[in-house]
Design a protein around this motif. Structure first.
Motif, short mmCIF file in Angstrom:
data_model
loop_
_atom_site.label_atom_id
_atom_site.label_comp_id
_atom_site.label_asym_id
_atom_site.label_seq_id
_atom_site.Cartn_x
_atom_site.Cartn_y
_atom_site.Cartn_z
N ASP B 140 0.83 -1.21 0.00
CA ASP B 140 0.00 0.00 0.00
C ASP B 140 0.87 1.26 0.00
N PHE B 141 2.14 1.10 -0.40
CA PHE B 141 3.04 2.26 -0.44
C PHE B 141 2.49 3.31 -1.40
N ASP B 142 2.38 4.56 -0.91
CA ASP B 142 1.90 5.64 -1.77
C ASP B 142 2.35 6.97 -1.18
N LEU B 143 3.23 7.66 -1.90
CA LEU B 143 3.80 8.90 -1.36
C LEU B 143 2.72 9.97 -1.19
N LYS B 144 1.86 10.10 -2.21
CA LYS B 144 0.82 11.17 -2.15
C LYS B 144 -0.10 10.91 -0.95
N ALA B 145 -0.65 9.70 -0.95
CA ALA B 145 -1.64 9.38 0.10
C ALA B 145 -0.97 9.20 1.46
N LYS B 146 0.34 9.17 1.48
CA LYS B 146 1.10 8.99 2.72
C LYS B 146 0.69 7.71 3.46
N THR B 147 0.48 6.65 2.69
CA THR B 147 0.16 5.37 3.32
C THR B 147 1.29 4.39 3.07
N GLY B 148 1.39 3.39 3.93
CA GLY B 148 2.33 2.30 3.73
C GLY B 148 3.69 2.58 4.36
N THR B 149 4.62 1.64 4.13
CA THR B 149 5.97 1.76 4.68
C THR B 149 6.98 1.42 3.60
N LYS B 175 18.84 -2.68 8.31
CA LYS B 175 17.50 -2.57 7.76
C LYS B 175 16.71 -1.55 8.57
N ILE B 176 16.11 -0.60 7.87
CA ILE B 176 15.30 0.41 8.55
C ILE B 176 13.94 0.45 7.88
N GLU B 177 12.90 0.39 8.70
CA GLU B 177 11.55 0.52 8.13
C GLU B 177 11.03 1.92 8.43
N ILE B 178 10.50 2.57 7.40
CA ILE B 178 10.07 3.96 7.55
C ILE B 178 8.61 4.08 7.13
N LYS B 179 7.81 4.76 7.98
CA LYS B 179 6.42 5.02 7.59
C LYS B 179 6.40 6.15 6.57
N VAL B 180 5.66 5.94 5.53
CA VAL B 180 5.58 6.99 4.51
C VAL B 180 5.05 8.27 5.14
N ALA B 181 4.22 8.15 6.15
CA ALA B 181 3.67 9.33 6.81
C ALA B 181 4.78 10.22 7.35
N ASP B 182 5.92 9.61 7.71
CA ASP B 182 7.01 10.41 8.29
C ASP B 182 7.91 11.04 7.23
N ILE B 183 7.62 10.74 5.95
CA ILE B 183 8.54 11.18 4.90
C ILE B 183 8.21 12.59 4.43
N LEU B 184 9.21 13.45 4.47
CA LEU B 184 9.03 14.81 3.95
C LEU B 184 9.30 14.81 2.45
#
Ligand code: HEA
Ligand code: HEA
Ligand code: CUA
Ligand SMILES: [Cu+2]
Lengths: 630, 264, 258
Positions: B140-149, B175-184
């Motif tokens: 469910d990765f999606d930069l616009k919708a800020k969903t997924g990891t 290995k680092i897991e990042i929430k898309v919500a945290d991505i600027l």
């Protein structure tokens, strides 16, 4: 010397023509239209292809300019005659003009469209007009003939070069029709502007340029190789007609100055297409929008890469023209060129120096003392060989028996016209004086005097001069003179006033001719443009129209003379150089039998000969060849 | 009249047409790459302190490619020598090597490119930066919708400057897991990343194009010119020599690119 | 003599800055040289065309001119150019780009060009410019002044209109651009300087005539290039300047349009 003169019969048209005819008989396959005109590898055909294309582009570039001059004289007013055409081509960039009642008056030129026209006028005139005409067209047609070569060194490369040129022209032309319009950042395409304008026109411009550069590179390689390798026996370096020298140096300039611009073009294309920032500094805020690019680039980098070509380029515009003038003057003064050697060394010197003066276009970018000093010195230095060249041409007139005809008129007019353009280059070369003149119409006037009544006139002269070689007929003399005198008068009426405007501080590239800076617009402010200076805009427009009309006789003449022009033999101007000692028009392979060069290029009025000209070459085998066929 | 000196040398210039042609062409090539190198210098000297990358490329791969090209230069030379002594078999063999070496060079290069394209710098909302190679994106990765990891193999730093100089120390990756919500902002190391990657991709890319072009020409002569070998071996040899000259130039460019891009 | 030539032959506007005269002189001197060459050559040219026309001179002579005169002309041109170059141009440019006034006794202005107008910024009473950050740029904060930097609090910034400077007091401008390349040109002051994004270039001049002078944008900068005429240099007395500065700092919102 005399001995050899006895030994070999000079060129005898009839023999040679027969030989030629016979040769042709051997060439079994009858070339069809395609292989004859489109995919020809014959340097003469390619030269004519280039010539015709470039003349058309010159006309087109001038047409753009007429529209610009109209706009300058009547800002935002509906364009007469061509309004709807422009609207059809450029869409909303040519907005509709309505009167109070709201009914359509016509279509005007928006500032963006004006900028597009300006950029394309410059680009077309330089890269699709003068360069292909002066270098590719005349170079291709005349150089191999002059050095006694059968063709260019690499005929197929030659054809490829023309096709690249053709494609480049198509791309440039097409960019007018795309939404957003053609490139609008001037022919200099300074970044960041070139990258921030919302149109693909710039991408088209860059692709077009890469094609044109490729074409020029292929051409340059071919010319240099040809001149080095294919000189006929006896054609030593110091026996080359000076025109060939000029083309030789020009080829080297193209070969070495163009690639950096090609590199720059690729980089700017990446900036536009891939979002790199070679030329975009950190923290750009275009239209209030910050961080459109990753930044870290340098706008000045583009300027350096551009002008490293840009300045040598201007000598590409002038050297072949000077070459043409030199040949025509020698021929019509009926005497050797004065100071042939200094001409040769001067042109080599110009070619070399032209690589180290480029930053005199960048004095106002915040240039420090040391760099400015260097470029001021080199810029002044490069004017010296030009002075020497002009002096030689002027002195060649002394003691001549000057024959006035259309080619000679244009060639003579070149001298003072280039003089004006060149001399006005001097103040620009001194940074502190350029400080005042930079980016004003003084610049416009400066360089137009060198390229328009300079190069362009020289090329007109060339057309009238070599037309008989290409067609076997002369162009009409009377209409030729009409063309000359009208062009001469109007050309000066167009550009002379620009000096006045420039000195008063009128800035170039203004889509409204300076209304916003006029005294009427900002009362009470100092340094605004006075009424009389503004009025000149209208007179220049009128003169430009006159200049355009003056070309009609030329255009008609050029076509009509192919059929009704006075028939002439192989050597109508009683010239010495080899191009006039082959059949007309020259057969495939140029010379029915190998010429042997026995003397310098300009042996006119040599004492002790009843003819006032001695052909440069003799044809030891021509006679036998001819006999063989009887 | 026919065009002279297409095969034999002109006595007074001591060279045949095509050879002179290629030398002139190479002169313009020198100016082309010269322009790009000077662009490189200006960009590098103009970069803000600490923001010009070092050691971003794998020197081992660079060295490998350098060796490959060096070898191809030798085989090219031998192929030409073989023609000189009219040994067609040897020629076939050596230029086969040249072509294979060229292809392997391109493989290595494209691997390096790919490695950069899956390498991401991710600006996080808390002002830190995650940097590393993409491992996987959640469905469910999606930069616009800020969903997924998104999972990367890399590290997190507080200051971009720490990402710039990798000559001295090798970063410890995990290995680092990042929430898309945290991505600027999230960007891979393509040409658009900064002026270094921009000039790197442009110059090596342009060089690669030259490699491809040269390979095509050499392959053409290698595969399709057998007839000319029979009828006119002299001209054939000239073709090999001319294409060889071009090839050596391409190698030479790499000899400059390697230290400039990989070592400094 | 020079001034007369500059006004009546060339038509250069009267200069209004201390440093302007030498520049005018240089331009005039070069044009003297050009005029001499031009007139000389044209005279010769016309004479030759008449004298050696084929009707008057039926057979050309093979050798042509043997006169040493042209050599002298060429040498003369060289000397003249050397004198202009070494004697005037080079030192003058040096003065232009190296001699800057001490900010303490100059009117210091930050000028930032944008499509299509000029932003001015004064340091205000404290004489210190606050920190800047492009990210903070907005149409209420033209220069992106960092609001929590005390030095920035009293900075005066506004868009277009008059850039106030003081008569006979050196002006020190730090020129830059937000977006594309513009060029800051004030004809009477004899100043021209490209405004280049990413660079911050100092320029200076010392106005010696009161008045309101048009600022030209000399570099093509887009569709509005020709209408980027909203900026002026207003040369006024120290008192008027101080009065004006008070009104600005009194209304100490970060922006106050004029
Ligand atoms: C063919 C083209 C051509 C030629 C030959 C020249 C020749 C020269 N140019 Fe020009 N120039 C341009 C085309 C040309 N230029 C163009 C297109 C631009 C603008 C680009 C742009 O910004 O868009 C430009 C701009 C330009 C600038 C930048 C100005 C600015 O933007 O601020 C400068 C500055 O140094 C300059 C200087 C010179 C000099 C010193 C010469 C010297 O080489 C001149 C030497 C010649 C002489 C000194 C004359 C000698 C003759 C005699 C002495 C005999 C006189 C005889 C009679 C009068 C009868 N030119
Ligand atoms: C070689 C270069 C060249 C030539 C020849 C010309 C020729 C002309 N130019 Fe141009 N010009 C430039 C190069 C050139 N120009 C450049 C580089 C710029 C700067 C652009 C920029 O700002 O970025 C410029 C800008 C420029 C401006 C400034 C625009 C502005 O700053 O806003 C103006 C203004 O009047 C102008 C006018 C003219 C005119 C009236 C001619 C006339 O002399 C035109 C004369 C031509 C003809 C009369 C046509 C002749 C052709 C034929 C007769 C063909 C016959 C056809 C067949 C037989 C098929 N030009
Ligand atoms: Cu701003 Cu032109
Ligand atoms: Cu120049």
């Amino acid at each position: 010397m005399q001995a050899t003169v006895q030994q070999f019969p000079p060129y005898r048209p009839d023999d040679a023509d027969e030989a030629a005819a016979h040769d042709h008989g051997h060439a079994h396959h009858e070339p069809n239209f395609l292989s004859k005109y489109i995919f020809s590898t014959d340097h003469k055909v390619i030269g004519i292809q280039y010539g015709f294309m470039s003349l058309c582009f010159l006309l087109f570039g001038f047409f753009l300019m007429l529209l610009m001059r109209w706009q300058i004289a009547h800002p935002a007013m509906a364009v007469p005659l061509f309004g709807s055409l422009i609207h059809w081509a450029c869409g909303d960039m040519a907005p509709a003009v309505k009167d109070q009642a709201g009914n359509l008056m016509g279509y005007a030129i928006s500032p963006e469209l004006y900028n597009a026209f300006g950029a394309m006028h410059g680009t077309i005139m330089v890269f699709l007009g003068i360069v292909p005409l002066a270098f590719a067209a005349f170079g291709n047609y005349v150089v191999p003939l002059m050095i006694g070569a059968p063709d260019m060194c690499f005929p197929r490369v030659n054809m490829a070069s023309f096709h690249a040129f053709f494609l480049g022209g198509v791309v440039m032309f097409a960019s007018f029709f795309i939404p957003g319009g053609a490139a609008q950042a001037g022919w200099t395409s300074y970044s960041p502007l070139a990258t921030t304008i919302p149109t693909n026109g710039q991408a088209f411009w860059l692709v077009g340029m890469v094609l044109l550069i490729t074409s020029s590179l292929l051409g340059a390689v071919n010319f240099i190789a040809t001149i080095i390798q294919l000189r006929a026996p006896g054609m030593t370096w110091m026996r080359l007609p000076w025109f060939v020298w000029a083309q030789f140096v020009t080829a080297f300039i193209l070969l070495l100055a163009f690639p950096p611009l090609e590199a720059a073009g690729v980089l700017q294309l990446m900036d536009n297409a891939l979002g790199t920032s070679f030329f975009l500094p950190t923290g750009l805020a275009v239209a209030g929008k910050v961080g459109m690019a990753s930044g870290g680039g340098s706008p000045l980098l583009w300027q350096h890469l551009f002008w490293f070509l840009g300045h040598p380029e201007v000598y590409v515009l002038i050297l072949p023209a000077m070459g043409v003038v030199c040949e025509i003057i020698a021929n019509n003064t009926r005497k050797p060129i004065w100071g042939y050697k200094s001409l040769v060394y001067s042109v080599l010197f110009v070619g070399f120096l032209s690589f180290i003066v480029w930053a005199h276009h960048m004095y106002m970018t915040g240039m420090g003392q040391t760099i400015a000093t260097f470029f001021q010195i080199t810029t002044m230095a490069i004017s010296i060989p030009s002075v020497i060249i002009l002096t030689c041409l002027f002195l060649s007139l002394w003691g001549g028996s000057i024959r006035i005809n259309t080619p000679m008129l244009f060639a003579l007019a070149f001298l003072p016209m280039f003089g004006i353009g060149g001399l006005t280059g001097l103040p620009l070369g001194l940074a502190a004086a350029d400080l005042y003149l930079h980016d004003t119409y003084y610049i416009i006037a400066h360089f137009h005097y060198v390229v328009a009544p300079g190069s362009l006139f020289a090329l007109f002269a060339g057309v009238y001069f070599w037309y008989p070689k290409m067609t076997g007929r002369k162009m009409n003399e009377f209409w030729g003179r009409v063309h000359f005198w009208c062009s001469f008068v109007f050309m000066n009426l167009v550009f002379m006033p620009m000096f006045a405007q420039g000195i008063k501080g009128m800035i170039r590239r203004m889509s409204d001719g300076g209304i916003n800076y006029s005294a009427a617009h900002v009362p009470g402010a100092i340094d605004t443009l006075p009424q009389n200076i503004m009025e000149l805009n209208w007179w220049i427009f009128a003169a430009a129209v006159g200049l355009g009309l003056s070309q009609i006789p030329f255009i008609i003449n050029i076509f009509a003379s192919m059929w009704i022009g006075e028939k002439v033999g192989t050597n109508p101007w009683q010239a010495t150089t080899l191009d006039w000692h082959t059949p007309t028009p020259p057969p495939h392979g140029n010379f029915p039998s190998e010429p042997h060069v026995v003397r310098g290029p300009y042996e006119y009025s040599a004492p002790g000969h009843e003819h006032d000209f001695l052909p440069q070459a003799e044809f030891p085998n021509a006679a036998h060849a001819a006999h063989a066929h009887h | 009249m026919e065009i002279p000196y297409t095969v034999e040398n002109r006595p007074d210039t001591g060279i045949y047409n095509a050879k002179l042609g290629i030398w002139l062409f190479l002169a313009s090539e020198v100016m082309l790459f010269g322009g790009l190198f000077s662009a490189y210098v200006l960009l590098r000297t103009g970069a803000e302190p600490g923001m010009w990358p070092h050691g971003w490329l794998d020197v081992r791969l660079g060295t490998l490619n350098t060796i490959l090209l060096a070898l191809s230069a030798i085989t090219t030379l031998l192929a030409w020598a073989a023609c000189k002594v009219r040994d067609f078999g040897k020629f076939k063999f050596f230029h086969a090597c040249t072509i294979l070496l060229a292809l392997s060079f391109l493989c290595v290069k494209s691997y390096e490119y790919h490695d950069k394209f899956i390498h991401y710098e991710i600006a996080l909302n808390d002002g830190t930066f995650a940097d590393g190679h993409l491992e996987e994106k959640s469905p469910d990765f999606d930069l616009k919708a800020k969903t997924g990891t998104i999972t990367i193999l890399g590290r997190i730093v507080n200051d971009r400057k720490e990402l710039m100089d990798l000559r001295t120390y090798k970063p410890v990756n995990s290995k680092i897991e990042i929430k898309v919500a945290d991505i600027l902002k999230m960007q891979n190391y393509g040409p658009w990343h900064n002026t270094y990657t921009a000039i790197y991709f442009t110059m090596t890319g342009l060089h690669a194009l030259h490699i491809i072009g040269g390979t095509i020409v050499i392959f053409y002569i290698w595969a399709f010119n057998r007839k000319m070998w029979k009828t006119d071996p002299e001209r054939f040899t000239n073709r090999v020599e001319v294409s060889g000259l071009f090839w050596h130039f391409v190698d030479l460019v790499w000899i400059f690119l390697f230290p400039v891009m990989y070592l400094t | 003599m020079n001034d007369w030539f500059a006004r009546n032959i060339l038509g250069m506007p009267v200069p209004a800055a201390v440093g302007a005269k030498p520049i005018d002189d240089l331009i005039v001197w070069v044009h003297y040289l050009m005029a001499v060459l031009f007139v000389g050559w044209v005279a010769y040219f016309l004479y030759v065309l008449w004298r050696f026309n084929e009707s008057r001179h039926t057979r050309a002579d093979h050798v042509g001119s043997k006169s040493p005169f042209p050599k002298y002309v060429e040498i003369g041109v060289v000397l003249a150019e050397v004198v202009l170059l070494v004697g005037i141009a080079i030192p003058l440019w040096g003065k232009n780009v190296q001699k800057f006034p001490d900010p303490k006794d100059a009117v210091v202005v930050q000028v930032q060009a944008q499509q299509f107008g000029w932003n001015y910024r004064y340091a205000g009473p404290d004489g210190k410019f606050g920190q800047q950050d492009m990210k903070l740029i907005s149409d209420s904060n033209l220069f992106g002044i960092d609001t929590n930097d005390p030095a920035g609090k009293d900075d005066v910034q506004y868009y277009n209109g008059n850039m106030h400077v003081v008569l006979n007091k050196p002006v020190l401008i730090y020129l830059s651009s937000k977006d594309v390349i513009h060029s800051f040109k004030v004809i009477s002051m004899r100043v021209t300087q490209d405004a280049i994004p990413g660079l911050r270039i100092p320029i200076t001049f010392t106005p010696n005539k009161l008045g309101r002078y048009q600022i030209n944008c000399a570099q093509l900068c887009g569709g509005g290039h020709s209408s980027m005429s909203g900026g002026f240099v207003l040369v006024e007395s120290q008192d008027d300047f101080d009065k004006w500065m008070k009104t600005k700092t009194a209304a100490a919102t970060p922006t106050s349009f004029e």
